[in-house]
Design a protein around this motif. Structure first.
Motif, PDB file in Angstrom:
ATOM      1  N   ALA A  29       0.832  -1.208   0.000  1.00  0.00           N
ATOM      2  CA  ALA A  29       0.000   0.000   0.000  1.00  0.00           C
ATOM      3  C   ALA A  29       0.864   1.254   0.000  1.00  0.00           C
ATOM      4  CB  ALA A  29      -0.937  -0.014   1.204  1.00  0.00           C
ATOM      5  N   VAL A  30       1.914   1.242   0.806  1.00  0.00           N
ATOM      6  CA  VAL A  30       2.777   2.424   0.903  1.00  0.00           C
ATOM      7  C   VAL A  30       3.582   2.623  -0.375  1.00  0.00           C
ATOM      8  CG1 VAL A  30       4.815   3.330   2.102  1.00  0.00           C
ATOM      9  CG2 VAL A  30       2.910   2.400   3.416  1.00  0.00           C
ATOM     10  N   LEU A  31       4.096   1.524  -0.951  1.00  0.00           N
ATOM     11  CA  LEU A  31       4.995   1.658  -2.101  1.00  0.00           C
ATOM     12  C   LEU A  31       4.270   1.680  -3.445  1.00  0.00           C
ATOM     13  CD1 LEU A  31       7.976  -0.698  -1.119  1.00  0.00           C
ATOM     14  CD2 LEU A  31       7.750   1.767  -0.795  1.00  0.00           C
ATOM     15  N   GLN A  32       3.103   1.022  -3.530  1.00  0.00           N
ATOM     16  CA  GLN A  32       2.473   0.859  -4.839  1.00  0.00           C
ATOM     17  C   GLN A  32       1.061   1.430  -4.922  1.00  0.00           C
ATOM     18  OE1 GLN A  32       4.238   0.167  -7.170  1.00  0.00           O
ATOM     19  NE2 GLN A  32       3.244  -0.917  -8.849  1.00  0.00           N
ATOM     20  N   ARG A  33       0.453   1.691  -3.764  1.00  0.00           N
ATOM     21  CA  ARG A  33      -0.915   2.237  -3.687  1.00  0.00           C
ATOM     22  C   ARG A  33      -1.900   1.342  -4.446  1.00  0.00           C
ATOM     23  NH1 ARG A  33       0.274   7.589  -1.615  1.00  0.00           N
ATOM     24  NH2 ARG A  33       2.284   7.200  -0.616  1.00  0.00           N
ATOM     25  N   GLY A  34      -2.785   1.907  -5.249  1.00  0.00           N
ATOM     26  CA  GLY A  34      -3.745   1.123  -6.012  1.00  0.00           C
ATOM     27  C   GLY A  34      -4.677   0.326  -5.112  1.00  0.00           C
ATOM     28  N   PRO A  35      -5.052  -0.902  -5.527  1.00  0.00           N
ATOM     29  CA  PRO A  35      -6.007  -1.711  -4.758  1.00  0.00           C
ATOM     30  C   PRO A  35      -5.484  -2.110  -3.380  1.00  0.00           C
ATOM     31  CG  PRO A  35      -5.037  -3.013  -6.538  1.00  0.00           C
ATOM     32  CD  PRO A  35      -4.626  -1.599  -6.767  1.00  0.00           C
ATOM     33  N   TRP A  36      -4.190  -2.000  -3.179  1.00  0.00           N
ATOM     34  CA  TRP A  36      -3.637  -2.354  -1.875  1.00  0.00           C
ATOM     35  C   TRP A  36      -4.132  -1.430  -0.769  1.00  0.00           C
ATOM     36  CZ3 TRP A  36      -1.329  -6.826  -0.969  1.00  0.00           C
ATOM     37  CH2 TRP A  36      -0.769  -7.519  -2.041  1.00  0.00           C
ATOM     38  N   VAL A  37      -4.506  -0.214  -1.124  1.00  0.00           N
ATOM     39  CA  VAL A  37      -4.989   0.735  -0.116  1.00  0.00           C
ATOM     40  C   VAL A  37      -6.321   0.254   0.464  1.00  0.00           C
ATOM     41  CG1 VAL A  37      -5.782   3.100   0.291  1.00  0.00           C
ATOM     42  CG2 VAL A  37      -3.765   2.676  -1.132  1.00  0.00           C
ATOM     43  N   ASN A  38      -7.206  -0.274  -0.406  1.00  0.00           N
ATOM     44  CA  ASN A  38      -8.479  -0.800   0.097  1.00  0.00           C
ATOM     45  C   ASN A  38      -8.252  -2.016   0.997  1.00  0.00           C
ATOM     46  OD1 ASN A  38     -10.151   1.097  -1.119  1.00  0.00           O
ATOM     47  ND2 ASN A  38     -10.232  -0.047  -3.052  1.00  0.00           N
ATOM     48  N   ARG A  39      -7.274  -2.821   0.667  1.00  0.00           N
ATOM     49  CA  ARG A  39      -6.943  -3.961   1.528  1.00  0.00           C
ATOM     50  C   ARG A  39      -6.433  -3.476   2.885  1.00  0.00           C
ATOM     51  NH1 ARG A  39      -3.745  -8.419  -2.247  1.00  0.00           N
ATOM     52  NH2 ARG A  39      -4.983  -8.129  -4.164  1.00  0.00           N
ATOM     53  N   LEU A  40      -5.676  -2.389   2.847  1.00  0.00           N
ATOM     54  CA  LEU A  40      -5.167  -1.816   4.093  1.00  0.00           C
ATOM     55  C   LEU A  40      -6.319  -1.312   4.953  1.00  0.00           C
ATOM     56  CD1 LEU A  40      -2.630  -0.987   5.726  1.00  0.00           C
ATOM     57  CD2 LEU A  40      -2.655   1.175   4.470  1.00  0.00           C
ATOM     58  N   LYS A  41      -7.299  -0.665   4.334  1.00  0.00           N
ATOM     59  CA  LYS A  41      -8.454  -0.177   5.089  1.00  0.00           C
ATOM     60  C   LYS A  41      -9.251  -1.339   5.673  1.00  0.00           C
ATOM     61  CE  LYS A  41     -10.777   3.175   3.036  1.00  0.00           C
ATOM     62  NZ  LYS A  41     -11.428   3.931   1.923  1.00  0.00           N
ATOM     63  N   ALA A  42      -9.363  -2.419   4.918  1.00  0.00           N
ATOM     64  CA  ALA A  42     -10.067  -3.599   5.425  1.00  0.00           C
ATOM     65  C   ALA A  42      -9.312  -4.199   6.611  1.00  0.00           C
ATOM     66  CB  ALA A  42     -10.225  -4.632   4.311  1.00  0.00           C
ATOM     67  N   LEU A  43      -8.003  -4.180   6.517  1.00  0.00           N
ATOM     68  CA  LEU A  43      -7.176  -4.700   7.610  1.00  0.00           C
ATOM     69  C   LEU A  43      -7.414  -3.907   8.894  1.00  0.00           C
ATOM     70  CD1 LEU A  43      -4.982  -6.909   7.962  1.00  0.00           C
ATOM     71  CD2 LEU A  43      -3.274  -5.149   7.481  1.00  0.00           C
ATOM     72  N   ALA A  44      -7.601  -2.593   8.739  1.00  0.00           N
ATOM     73  CA  ALA A  44      -7.805  -1.729   9.902  1.00  0.00           C
ATOM     74  C   ALA A  44      -9.104  -2.018  10.629  1.00  0.00           C
ATOM     75  CB  ALA A  44      -7.778  -0.270   9.467  1.00  0.00           C
ATOM     76  N   SER A  45     -10.043  -2.670   9.964  1.00  0.00           N
ATOM     77  CA  SER A  45     -11.349  -2.936  10.586  1.00  0.00           C
ATOM     78  C   SER A  45     -11.366  -4.226  11.400  1.00  0.00           C
ATOM     79  CB  SER A  45     -12.434  -3.011   9.502  1.00  0.00           C
ATOM     80  OG  SER A  45     -12.202  -4.123   8.647  1.00  0.00           O
TER      81      SER A  45
END
Length: 622
Positions: free
Chosen positions: A441-457
């Motif tokens: 998420a930090v290095l490539q952004r894109g769909p990884w950011v949504n995965r990061l948000k899901a992880l936070a939940s």
């Protein structure tokens, strides 16, 4: 014929005189403690009496004890089990190999309902007696007291002054415990720590304090080991208990406990340093105090001063790998790469324990790979020989991310998942998934950011996970999610860098996003002042300052972060700082300075994926 006879008599007289004169023992000569010969049939005396001798002699600066680490390392070199009992014969062999002067050898035997205890100091080359004594204990409960009396007598026989003995002669039952069963458990813990590591030793130290709740030394060791395995709250509790009982130990151990308390409970580096300096003055041949002083100075980013202490420790104990290892880190942190690599070679030649050897080999390989050293392949081969596949792949994944090879990074993590699925650690797989999500998420952004948000939940995230996810979300600009996490971030243990640093980053970037750039900068500056080795945090300080319009200050912060790779390793924050610095220099009209940063990144990312977003940014701006 007459002259010849006189010559023969003179030679005979010389050898007779040598054989009947006690071997000399000089103050601060090194001694090695053998295991007691126990013929009582009662195993409670195994380990316990050797520990009693060790603690009693540790407190006097008159002698220097051969460290357990040196014994274990020498046994490995001799291809013998590291937990082999140290009989008199083996102890004398080891004593010569490590360059010590004498052995302390003891025995305990039954005599009716009482016990006879004999303790002697022997020249390890000739076996000749330097000092010896024998005492009798009327009962098992009296054995430790009589061992203490015997050792006081031995110290006199070695030539220690009465003033020194009176100053450094806390009775064994006060310096350790009156329970011989507790002392046996304490001795077993020390042996297991050397052979199987901290985790294996902890239950035995716990057993020791169950048997004697006032066993200060056992609490002190538990504090250290709990800290080493990451149980920081337990470490503080045990260290505080040891400190409360510090009047029940010898002077050496009291200083040790005071230093540990200042470090782990009070977080008072000034007191910790003063205490260590007192130890090095009172016990000038104790290399561990010098080494610990170096560690303290390293934590304050005083690398030159730390290096001085490490080299002094190595001078006291030239065969010990730990000061050499720490000196290597100090040299690398100072940017003295070639000297640091050479020092790693010296430390490895000293045959450290497998864990330290692996750390050094991986450090050398990664440092060489980051620098582009032609010897990197050679060092990689050496690291592979020492590491398990899992250990090697973790290092390999960090390098892949550093070089922008994100497809390789994900492939390595998939291999790691295969390894982890076969392990009993249920949380390890979740940890790997989280690590990949955060990094991508930090290095490539894109769909990884949504995965990061899901992880936070997820509801059951550990504190370390909460703070690291919040920091990653702040870096990618997902501040709504960050604000929901901040109450949980506020519960982070600020004495644990793996929680504290990302917690500070998330709070600072969230404050900057709300326009409170001054508050954000203060948060980061305060933490950096407390932990100056966290040089990668200067990248985030640069982001905050740039957002606040302080461009010159931002350039200065980014520049500091770009030099941090020797200290923090191949961190994404370092390469992000290079990119941010290049973009800001271009924005302010310094095209040459910007291109220097971009060219450095193009070299670093020469093997990067074509779709690596940071590489695309560099190419668009070069």
């Amino acid at each position: 014929l007459g002259l010849a006879a006189i010559a023969v008599l003179a030679v005979a007289g010389f050898f007779f005189w040598r054989s009947t004169t006690a071997p000399t023992f000089v103050e601060r000569d090194s001694i090695l403690i053998a295991d007691f010969a126990n013929t009582t049939g009662d195993p409670v005396f195994d380990d316990a009496l050797k520990q009693a001798v060790s603690v009693q002699l540790q407190q006097t600066p008159f002698v220097t004890l051969v460290p357990d680490q040196s014994v274990q390392r020498t046994l490995r070199l001799m291809a013998r089990p590291v937990d082999e009992p140290l009989t008199s014969a083996l102890a004398r062999d080891l004593c010569q190999r490590v360059g010590a002067k004498a052995t302390v050898e003891g025995s305990i035997a039954p005599l009716g309902s009482s016990y006879v205890i004999a303790i002697g100091v022997h020249n390890c080359e000739t076996g000749a007696s330097i000092a010896q004594t024998q005492v009798q204990a009327a009962s098992k409960e009296e054995v430790l007291t009589q061992v203490g009396a015997a050792l006081t007598s031995l110290r006199k026989g070695l030539g220690e002054s009465l003033a020194s003995i009176q100053k450094y002669d806390v009775p064994i039952t006060e310096a350790t415990t009156a329970s011989i069963e507790a002392l046996k458990a304490y001795g077993e813990a020390g042996r297991l720590r050397q052979t199987r590591g901290d985790e294996a030793a902890i239950p035995y130290y716990e057993k020791a304090i169950q048997l004697d709740p006032d066993f200060a030394l056992a609490y002190a060791k538990l504090g250290v080991l709990s800290s080493n395995v990451g149980r920081l709250e337990q470490a503080r509790t045990h260290t505080q208990k040891a400190y409360d009982l510090r009047d029940r130990v010898s002077e050496y151990e009291r200083l040790y406990i005071t230093w540990s308390h200042a470090t782990r409970v009070l977080n008072d580096p000034a007191l910790a340093r003063t205490t260590l300096e007192m130890m090095t003055t009172a016990y000038p041949r104790d290399f561990t105090a010098r080494n610990n002083l170096g560690v303290l100075l390293m934590g304050q980013a005083r690398y030159e001063a730390a290096l001085t202490e490490y080299l002094a420790a190595a001078g006291i104990a030239p065969g010990e790998p730990l000061p050499l290892s720490n000196a290597a880190y100090a040299l690398l942190f100072l940017g003295r790469y070639d000297e640091g690599i050479a020092m790693i070679g010296r430390a490895l030649a000293a045959r450290p324990n497998p864990s330290l050897a692996l750390s050094l080999a991986l450090l050398r390989w990664v440092a060489a790979a980051v620098r582009g050293d032609a010897r990197a392949d050679e060092y990689e081969t050496a690291a592979r020989q020492l590491a398990t596949p899992t250990q090697f792949m973790f290092a390999e994944s960090n390098l892949a991310a550093w070089e922008g090879r994100l497809k390789d990074y994900s492939a390595i993590l998939e291999q790691l998942r295969v390894q982890v699925r076969a392990s009993p650690d249920a949380g390890a797989l979740q940890g790997l998934d989280a690590a990949e999500t955060i990094t991508m998420a930090v290095l490539q952004r894109g769909p990884w950011v949504n995965r990061l948000k899901a992880l936070a939940s997820l509801p059951d995230l550990p504190p370390q996970g909460v703070s690291q996810i919040a920091a990653a979300l702040a870096i990618v600009g997902e501040f709504d999610t960050v604000r929901r996490l901040l109450p949980r971030v506020a519960r982070s243990d600020m004495d644990d860098p793996q929680q504290a640093q990302p917690a500070v980053v998330s709070r600072a970037l969230a404050a900057a996003a709300e326009g409170r750039t001054s508050d954000a900068a203060t948060l980061l500056e305060t933490y950096i002042a407390k932990a100056p080795r966290a040089m990668d945090l200067h990248y985030y300080l640069g982001l905050v300052r740039e957002r606040g319009g302080l461009l010159e200050e931002a350039i200065a912060s980014y520049t500091v972060a770009t030099t941090a790779v020797n200290i923090v390793g191949p961190s994404p924050a370092v390469m992000s700082a290079k990119l941010a610095l290049g973009l800001l220099l271009k924005k302010t009209g310094d095209t040459a300075g910007a291109n220097a940063q971009f060219d450095d990144l193009l070299k670093q990312w020469s093997k990067a994926d074509a779709d690596f977003e940071m590489l695309r940014t560099v190419k668009a701006n070069r």
